[in-house]
Design an enzyme around this catalytic site. Sequence first.
Site, PDB file in Angstrom:
ATOM      1  N   SER A 149      31.311  31.038  43.439  1.00  0.00           N
ATOM      2  CA  SER A 149      32.684  31.322  43.028  1.00  0.00           C
ATOM      3  C   SER A 149      33.208  30.234  42.105  1.00  0.00           C
ATOM      4  O   SER A 149      32.645  29.994  41.048  1.00  0.00           O
ATOM      5  CB  SER A 149      33.566  31.507  44.260  1.00  0.00           C
ATOM      6  N   ASP A 301      37.737  33.456  37.502  1.00  0.00           N
ATOM      7  CA  ASP A 301      36.776  32.452  37.953  1.00  0.00           C
ATOM      8  C   ASP A 301      35.355  32.876  37.566  1.00  0.00           C
ATOM      9  O   ASP A 301      35.142  33.975  37.058  1.00  0.00           O
ATOM     10  CB  ASP A 301      36.929  32.192  39.453  1.00  0.00           C
ATOM     11  N   ASP A 303      32.631  34.054  38.940  1.00  0.00           N
ATOM     12  CA  ASP A 303      32.009  35.311  39.370  1.00  0.00           C
ATOM     13  C   ASP A 303      32.975  36.485  39.270  1.00  0.00           C
ATOM     14  O   ASP A 303      32.665  37.590  39.719  1.00  0.00           O
ATOM     15  CB  ASP A 303      31.425  35.196  40.776  1.00  0.00           C
ATOM     16  N   ASP A 305      35.950  37.359  40.606  1.00  0.00           N
ATOM     17  CA  ASP A 305      36.650  38.052  41.692  1.00  0.00           C
ATOM     18  C   ASP A 305      38.080  37.543  41.877  1.00  0.00           C
ATOM     19  O   ASP A 305      38.874  38.164  42.574  1.00  0.00           O
ATOM     20  CB  ASP A 305      35.867  37.997  43.016  1.00  0.00           C
TER      21      ASP A 305
END
Length: 575
Positions: A149, A301, A303, A305
């Site tokens: 993340s 961010d 990734d 999400d």
Amino acid sequence: MEIKQNILNAVNEWLTPTFDNQTQDEIKEMMTSSPKNLEESFYKNLEFGTGGMRGIMGVGTNRINKYTLGKNTQGLSNYMLNFFPGKALKVAIAFDCRLNSQTLAKVVADVFSANGIKVYLFSDMRPTPELSFALKYLGCQAGIVLTASHNPPEYNGYKVYWEDGGQIVPPQDAAIVKVIESLKYDEIKFQANEDLIEYIDLAIDQAFIKSTIENASFNTSNFAKENLNIVFTSLHGTSIKAIPETLSKAGYTNVNVVPEQATPDGNFPTVVSPNPEEPEALTMALALADKLNADIVIGTDPDCDRLGVAVRNTQGKMVLLNGNQTMVLMTAFLLEQWKKAGKIDGKQFIGSTIVSTPMMMELATAYNVECKIGLTGFKWIAKMIKDFPELKFIGGGEESFGFMVGDAVRDKDAVAATLLVCEIAAQAKANGSSVYESLLQLYVDFGFYKEHLVSLTKKGIEGLAEINQMMVDMRENPVKEINGQRVVMLEDYKNSTAKNLLSGEVETMNVPKSDVLIYYTEDGSKIAARPSGTEPKIKFYVSVNAKLDAVKYAPEVESYLDEKIKNILLDLKII
């Protein structure tokens, strides 16, 4: 320094022929040059937290490497083969922009395939929400994302999803971990069956984008879309693979991507932290927005999400919204759209978490829907969808900048959330208003709720011990008064108790256990303490509220709430 016996035992196991020469050489080097680093690398096994397993990359049981992830995958394979006897098993695997993510994803694919499990492996980095979508779209029993993340560059991670598209939850997560822990490293099957590995890319991308547009578009006129001036940054992450194309296909033609941050790069060279929760991460985007006189800034961010949003206030200055503010804006908009469409009949719900704004409850009451509150982490919201099939999920989020629109994706999804925020902004602008003015009107209608988060970083073995002791102290010696207000209720999620501090009455809470304490004061303030499940931090969440009679009084009320938050933090010695 003297190395403890339990660490030496783990080290010696990793110096056997089960482990490759490079791994053994790195360990031998640490033994002589950095015993402290050796201790940090081996003093425990990496554990699953609120967002899967995350850790620093390197050798050792407390690090992300081919052996720790291989063991996870072998254990998960064994569990699946037992859980789905006689079934032709399939898994989907995605990875983000981080260093080694693609290599580690192939290791994970190899182990699954070596166990006779069909693997759909993305050929390149993709947003995490696309994995949740792909898993369901392809009829897989499980899915894996290699991501850490928004953690620093030295981190990577491993998130496990189940056949409903959500992350694993109790009791299944504990059952899987038990199988993993029962394994020895020499039981990992690393030899791939390449015939069982199929690479996926454009077909899934198009299906994902089509689904996103269907779920997050709400009759915005073409003129309104074209008139919205958007600045977007992917912060060197995976969202560049999905968000620009999604916005374009949805009709948003004025999207300005921050060029210096558009190239995926696991070193995240232009930011201190690739976290849209941190104002610094959006510095370049805000500068471009001022240059282009943009209406809205959106950053995601690595990734993809979580999303951070900045909009112009009533003085025309760009201001960053926090996760609670974007959550109530998106939730209120969805509720209003569902109401206009005649789709609310009392059999719907929105979702939130125990450390997020209580304003979500006010919205639910006003629109005659349920608001279900879960522990921190979107796996709990995904579980709500599975546990209550008689109710339709409208949307939901948490304070840490995540939101989920409908149930096509069963995890926080910055692709759909970005499109939804643009719909809100475009419609507001077309109506002579703005996102910021819409937020202020919500405060008039439902109360002015203001939240603040303090994160204290405590690294390493000593840091973990310090965090644990802080929680013990707060649990054993609960404060009776905060900022001159009596504490009326203390919820302890580790002990599953809610204690009325005025009457002494204790109730049992029927929720999964988690190391969280929440204080409620007599004036409606809420203060939560929680060790992070994915970072070496302890977090303190403060929520205060007051009545707002009219938009024109917002600055005065906000100053009052800011002062209240400051005094609470000072009283608790957090700042």
